[in-house]
Enzyme design. Structure first.
Site, short mmCIF file in Angstrom:
data_model
loop_
_atom_site.label_atom_id
_atom_site.label_comp_id
_atom_site.label_asym_id
_atom_site.label_seq_id
_atom_site.Cartn_x
_atom_site.Cartn_y
_atom_site.Cartn_z
N SER A 166 0.85 -1.19 0.00
CA SER A 166 0.00 0.00 0.00
C SER A 166 0.89 1.24 0.00
CB SER A 166 -0.97 -0.03 1.20
OG SER A 166 -1.91 1.03 1.09
N THR A 167 0.79 2.10 1.01
CA THR A 167 1.56 3.36 1.02
C THR A 167 3.06 3.09 0.86
OG1 THR A 167 -0.07 4.21 2.57
CG2 THR A 167 1.94 5.49 2.30
N HIS A 192 -2.54 -1.08 -3.49
CA HIS A 192 -3.73 -0.24 -3.30
C HIS A 192 -3.59 1.02 -4.15
CE1 HIS A 192 -4.19 -2.11 0.99
NE2 HIS A 192 -4.65 -2.92 0.05
N MET A 285 -0.11 1.06 5.21
CA MET A 285 -0.85 1.28 6.45
C MET A 285 -1.96 0.24 6.58
SD MET A 285 -2.89 4.68 7.70
CE MET A 285 -3.78 4.69 9.27
N ASP A 288 -4.35 -5.02 5.98
CA ASP A 288 -4.68 -5.82 4.81
C ASP A 288 -3.51 -6.74 4.48
OD1 ASP A 288 -6.14 -6.79 2.67
OD2 ASP A 288 -5.49 -5.18 1.30
#
Length: 344
Positions: A166-167, A192, A285, A288
Site C-alpha cells: 500500500s503506502t 492499493h 498502512m 490488509d
C-alpha cells in the site's frame, strides 16, 4: 496528541470545499489552509506548517510536478497527489510518486463518488501522517535488470509469487521486480491504487523490468516471466485449473476498506498454490494481507515481510509479523535476494 494538520492545494474551488468538508468531519484531522495554486501554497506551508499536503497535479501558474520537485528539495513533506482519471493524469501521478509523493488519489467524478473519495482521502492522510522520514530520490539508484536466471522449475512444482503493498508500495514493488530475472515464476501483485492508475503503473514497470508486467484481466494466465498487477477497484484471485494458474478479476465488497485487497489475493493463493507459493508483504498502512499471509503460511507457503527500517509506513508488515505470519523479516533490498534463494 494533536490533530494532523492538512493543507489542500487545488485550483478547483469545488474540490477545495469538498476536501475541507470531508477532512473537517474527522476528530483527528484539521485543515490548516487551502491554496488555489503553488505560489499561495508555498506561503501557506511556511505559515501553517502542515503535516500532510494534498496536491492537484494540473494547476495554473506552476504545474504540480514542478512544485513537488521544489517542495521535496527545500521542505520535504508527505504529499498525496490528487489527479484526474485520465491517461495523462495517471502518468503525471506516477511521475509524482517518483519525485517523492507518497499516495495517489483520484478526483471525484462519474467513476468515483464523493462518498468513495471521503473514505479514501482520510485513510490516505492518516497513512501519510505516519511517515517518519522521506527518502531522497536518486534517479541513478535503479539497477540494470539482472541477466542471470533461476534454475528451471518442473511444471508439477510450478511456483507462484504473491506480493501485496500500500503506502510507499509503488517504489517498493519496483525495487523488487527490477532485481528479479526474466525467468522468474509468475507474480500476482496487489497495490492499493485507484482505477486507471494501475494501468499506467503496470505499463511503466513493463518498460523498466526484465519481466513482462501487465494490468491483469479476468482469465489471464500466470506465466513464467510475467507479473500481473490487480486493476484498481477490482479484487484479483489466483485460481488453478490442472497445471495452469490464472487470475480471476472480480467486483466485490471492500476488504479492509480496499478493493483490490491483499487478503483476497493471499487467501486465494493459499487455496490454489499452497506450498508452491511465496508470499511477500511490503510497506503500507493498516492490516490488509496479515490474515491472508497467515493462511498462506499454514498451507506451506514461504512468507516474507518487509522490515520496519525500510518501510515508508510499517503497518501491514507489522500486523503480519504480530500474527506470526512472516517466516522472514527483511529490509527491502534483501527481499529479491531471498526470493531467489528460496527458488534456487
Amino acid at each position: 496528541m494533536g490533530k494532523t494538520k492538512v493543507l489542500v492545494v487545488d485550483d478547483s474551488a469545488i474540490v477545495r470545499k469538498i476536501f475541507t468538508d470531508l477532512i473537517s468531519r474527522e476528530p483527528d484531522l484539521e485543515v490548516v489552509g487551502v491554496a488555489p495554486d503553488p505560489y499561495i501554497a508555498r506561503d501557506k506551508i511556511v505559515q501553517s506548517r502542515p503535516d500532510v499536503v494534498t496536491l492537484d497535479i494540473e494547476m495554473p501558474r506552476m504545474d504540480g510536478l514542478t512544485f513537488l520537485k521544489k517542495l521535496m528539495h527545500y521542505h520535504p513533506l508527505p504529499v498525496i497527489i490528487v489527479s484526474s482519471l485520465t491517461p495523462k493524469g495517471s502518468q503525471m501521478a506516477l511521475e509524482a510518486m517518483d519525485l517523492g509523493a507518497v499516495e495517489v488519489l483520484a478526483k471525484p467524478g462519474s467513476a468515483y463518488t464523493v462518498g468513495d473519495l471521503g473514505l479514501q482521502l482520510v485513510e490516505k492522510i492518516r497513512a501519510a501522517a505516519q511517515i517518519r522520514y522521506l527518502k531522497a530520490v536518486d534517479k541513478d539508484r535503479n539497477p540494470n535488470p539482472p541477466t542471470d536466471t533461476i534454475a528451471p522449475l518442473t511444471q508439477t512444482s510450478q511456483k507462484i509469487i504473491a506480493i501485496g503493498a500500500s503506502t510507499g508500495g509503488t517504489e517498493a514493488i519496483k525495487e523488487v521486480l527490477l532485481r528479479l530475472p526474466p525467468n522468474s515464476p509468475g507474480l500476482v501483485i496487489v497495490q492499493h491504487m485507484p482505477p486507471k492508475f494501475t494501468t499506467a503503473f503496470a505499463a511503466r514497470l513493463d518498460q523498466m523490468c526484465a519481466l513482462e508486467v501487465k494490468e491483469a484481466q479476468d482469465g489471464d494466465s500466470v506465466l513464467t516471466g510475467r507479473a500481473l498487477i490487480a486493476p484498481g477497484a477490482y479484487h484479483m484471485l489466483l485460481r488453478r485449473s490442472g497445471a495452469r494458474y490464472y487470475v480471476q478479476v472480480k467486483d466485490g465488497p471492500l476488504v479492509h476498506h480496499q478493493r483490490p485487497s491483499v487478503d483476497v489475493l493471499f487467501n486465494s493463493a493459499a487455496q490454489s498454490a499452497g506450498a508452491n507459493a511465496i508470499g511477500v508483504i511490503l510497506t503500507g498502512m493498516g492490516a490488509d494481507g496479515a490474515d491472508g499471509m497467515l493462511a498462506m503460511k499454514e498451507k506451506g507457503a514461504y512468507t516474507i515481510a518487509q522490515d520496519e527500517s525500510s518501510c515508508v509506513v510499517f503497518g501491514m508488515p507489522k500486523e503480519a509479523i504480530k500474527k506470526g505470519a512472516a517466516q522472514k523479516v527483511l529490509p527491502l533490498n534483501r527481499i529479491p535476494e531471498e526470493i531467489r534463494r528460496v527458488l534456487s
